[in-house]
Design an enzyme around this catalytic site. Structure first.
Site, PDB file in Angstrom:
ATOM      1  CE1 TYR A 274      17.610  20.192  18.182  1.00 32.05           C
ATOM      2  CE2 TYR A 274      17.361  20.975  15.934  1.00 32.05           C
ATOM      3  CZ  TYR A 274      17.716  21.207  17.241  1.00 32.05           C
ATOM      4  OH  TYR A 274      18.161  22.452  17.618  1.00 32.05           O
TER       5      TYR A 274
ATOM      6  CG  PHE B  70       1.217  40.944  31.321  1.00 33.58           C
ATOM      7  CD1 PHE B  70       0.401  40.742  32.413  1.00 33.58           C
ATOM      8  CD2 PHE B  70       2.263  40.061  31.102  1.00 33.58           C
ATOM      9  CE1 PHE B  70       0.621  39.674  33.280  1.00 33.58           C
ATOM     10  CE2 PHE B  70       2.483  38.985  31.953  1.00 33.58           C
ATOM     11  CZ  PHE B  70       1.653  38.791  33.045  1.00 33.58           C
TER      12      PHE B  70
ATOM     13  CG  ASP C 213      -0.782  39.037  25.473  1.00 34.25           C
ATOM     14  OD1 ASP C 213      -1.217  37.866  25.399  1.00 34.25           O
ATOM     15  OD2 ASP C 213      -0.078  39.440  26.412  1.00 34.25           O
TER      16      ASP C 213
ATOM     17  CG  PHE D 163       5.828  40.466  40.281  1.00 37.26           C
ATOM     18  CD1 PHE D 163       6.275  41.282  39.257  1.00 37.26           C
ATOM     19  CD2 PHE D 163       5.326  39.219  39.960  1.00 37.26           C
ATOM     20  CE1 PHE D 163       6.232  40.871  37.940  1.00 37.26           C
ATOM     21  CE2 PHE D 163       5.273  38.794  38.639  1.00 37.26           C
ATOM     22  CZ  PHE D 163       5.735  39.618  37.631  1.00 37.26           C
TER      23      PHE D 163
HETATM   24  N1  F0G Z   1       0.673  38.030  28.404  1.00 41.34           N
HETATM   25  C1  F0G Z   1      -0.264  37.906  29.370  1.00 41.34           C
HETATM   26  C2  F0G Z   1      -1.532  38.669  29.241  1.00 41.34           C
HETATM   27  C3  F0G Z   1      -0.021  37.073  30.459  1.00 41.34           C
HETATM   28  O1  F0G Z   1      -0.960  36.961  31.399  1.00 41.34           O
HETATM   29  C4  F0G Z   1       1.210  36.374  30.543  1.00 41.34           C
HETATM   30  C5  F0G Z   1       1.517  35.544  31.687  1.00 41.34           C
HETATM   31  C6  F0G Z   1       2.142  36.540  29.519  1.00 41.34           C
HETATM   32  C7  F0G Z   1       1.837  37.366  28.463  1.00 41.34           C
HETATM   33  C8  F0G Z   1       3.486  35.850  29.547  1.00 41.34           C
HETATM   34  O2  F0G Z   1       3.340  34.525  29.263  1.00 41.34           O
HETATM   35  O3  F0G Z   1       4.082  33.388  31.368  1.00 41.34           O
HETATM   36  O4  F0G Z   1       3.844  32.140  29.225  1.00 41.34           O
HETATM   37  O5  F0G Z   1       5.696  33.739  29.527  1.00 41.34           O
HETATM   38  N2  F0G Z   1       0.891  35.615  32.759  1.00 41.34           N
HETATM   39  C9  F0G Z   1       1.045  34.783  33.935  1.00 41.34           C
HETATM   40  C10 F0G Z   1       0.076  35.218  34.967  1.00 41.34           C
HETATM   41  C11 F0G Z   1       2.431  34.639  34.414  1.00 41.34           C
HETATM   42  O6  F0G Z   1       0.134  34.660  36.064  1.00 41.34           O
HETATM   43  O7  F0G Z   1      -0.760  36.087  34.713  1.00 41.34           O
HETATM   44  P1  F0G Z   1       4.304  33.386  29.882  1.00 41.34           P
END
Ligand code: F0G
Length: 459
Positions: free
Chosen positions: A75, A127, A218, A451
């Site tokens: 854990y 995003f 990010d 979406f």
């Molecule tokens: N930031 C970016 C640039 C992403 O593309 C995503 C996820 C996230 C954050 C969130 O991360 O899904 O692990 O919680 N993108 C996916 C996509 C869902 O299909 O582009 P997550």
């Protein structure tokens, strides 16, 4: 002899395969209707080639699978956490690590810590999940990406760049104290996987330093961005991806990561920061939303696979083949005359639905319609990135994004060049009959991130 080209090839061979199911046109028609013309609602069993996302869909290596067997499922204080922490520090250069179940877990914690009601968060294009967490924390997102990013035809090499004048204007208008951080993405997803340049990052760093504003990164697709810097930016041609990734991160104060993309795992993410105070608070908060700070919603084995995946993801041969496959598909589509976002991005091909279906207006969801038609042709699953993904503003009005795209996202190390041929040919067939395609209306709309679950009917 001089003209024989040097093709890239995959730096791996295949040890295990997963069989695919083929479907008939009638089966696909039924499945699409049952899914409300939303590719997110299809059963994966009904899909032949799945390009819905590159998230969590990559193939792990034999080493990663071996790492799974080395999971320490204690854990607290799992050995795998310390392995991951060491890799994040060494490869990415951030000091403190908080694992999370995936990227949005990290976004939630970070937004809650840094954003106060009424704050402004500038970023290089939104995003979906990132902006929503910023808004839920009381902030307002402001787009400061260069204008070129909103034009699918513009061939600018670094369409992910920040327009520093836009940022300066925001600082003047609201004051630096209203801006907790600049939210910067590498390989900007919604712009088509477009990179930010090192020069731009350095300039952003200088400007934000002057105003004492943090830069939060990010870094979901940082290695793919590093590849474009290596290929396109002066002074980086001979630098390894590993060094470029570390330099990118050095101009930022912390990062959220969805390890399901670049880092080659099926689940996982993290928050990484250099600031002890932010770390202290995040370590406290992660216990509420994810799990103890040494696992953050992950099994020990997941953290081990992530640590190994991160190391593999910054290999020069890996990234060259990864992006090489995406470019192969994009060039093939262009040969057929299919309108796509240019230059070709790092993680997929983005088809310009406004150009593909100019007779369908944005209220009738051209990209959603096109994604459904692509599936009907040969069972290739793609996703809408347009007016449906953009959602509604706080006042209930729709966002109308300039980009109305269908994303063909390529999972890493999963499909072959022959699959790419099938995808391009199928898209070309739909393009040939584009004039007979009609738009859709939305018949069910969820409140958040619509979406994923919205349903449609053909007009
Ligand atoms: N930031 C970016 C640039 C992403 O593309 C995503 C996820 C996230 C954050 C969130 O991360 O899904 O692990 O919680 N993108 C996916 C996509 C869902 O299909 O582009 P997550």
């Amino acid at each position: 002899m001089k003209n024989i080209k040097h093709s890239w090839a995959e730096p791996y061979k295949i040890k295990m395969v997963e069989l695919l199911k083929m479907t008939s046109p009638a089966q696909r028609k039924k499945a699409m209707k049952e899914a409300g013309y939303n590719t997110f609602l299809l059963k994966s069993e009904d899909v032949y080639i799945d390009l819905l996302t590159d998230s969590g869909t990559s193939a792990m290596s034999d080493r990663q699978w071996a790492g799974m067997m080395m999971g320490d499922e204690a854990y607290a204080g799992s050995r795998n956490f310390y392995n991951l922490e060491k890799v994040v520090q060494e490869i990415y250069g951030y000091k403190y690590l908080i694992p999370t179940h995936q990227g949005r877990g990290a976004e939630n914690i970070l937004s809650k810590i840094l954003i106060k009601k009424g704050d402004i968060i500038p970023g290089n294009m939104y995003f979906t999940t990132t902006r929503l967490h910023q808004e839920l924390a009381g902030g307002k997102f402001e787009d400061i990406i260069i204008d070129e990013a909103h034009d699918p035809e513009n061939e600018c090499a670094f369409k992910g760049n920040v327009d520093l004048d836009k940022l300066e204007r925001l600082i003047k208008k609201y004051g630096a104290e209203k801006i907790p951080y600049v939210s910067i993405a590498t390989s900007v997803n919604m712009a088509g996987g477009q990179p930010i340049s090192m020069k731009n990052l350095k300039e952003l760093r200088a400007l934000t330093k002057k105003h004492k504003i943090r830069v939060i990164h990010d870094m979901t697709r940082v290695a793919e961005n590093a590849y474009f810097i290596q290929q396109r930016e002066k002074g980086y041609a001979n630098k390894p991806i590993k060094a470029i990734v570390k330099e990118i991160n050095s101009y930022t104060d912390g990062a959220t990561m969805s390890a399901k993309k670049d880092a080659l795992v099926n689940i996982g993410g993290f928050l990484a920061v250099n600031d002890w105070d932010v770390f202290e608070e995040a370590r406290n908060m992660v216990v509420v939303y994810e799990g103890l700070h040494t696992y953050g919603g992950l099994a020990g084995r997941d953290m081990e696979a992530m640590a190994i995946g991160i190391l593999e993801s910054v290999g020069d041969d890996h990234i060259k083949a990864r992006v090489g496959q995406v470019i192969y598909l994009g060039e093939k589509m262009m040969d057929y005359g299919v309108p796509i976002v240019k230059p070709i991005g790092g993680h997929g091909i983005f088809v310009d639905a406004k150009k593909f279906l100019p007779h369908i207006n944005q209220d009738q969801f051209p990209a959603q319609t096109l994604a459904a038609e692509i599936y009907l042709d040969a069972g290739v699953r793609t996703m809408e990135r347009g007016v449906v993904s953009a959602g509604r503003k706080a006042n209930g009005e729709n966002y109308y994004p300039k980009l109305e795209l269908v994303r063909f996202t390529i999972p890493r190390r999963v499909y072959t060049q022959a699959h790419m041929d099938v995808i391009a040919e199928s898209t070309a067939r739909v393009y040939e009959r584009r004039n007979s395609i009609k738009g859709m209306k939305m018949i069910y709309e969820p409140k958040y991130l619509r979406f994923f679950q919205a349903r449609f009917e053909k007009l």
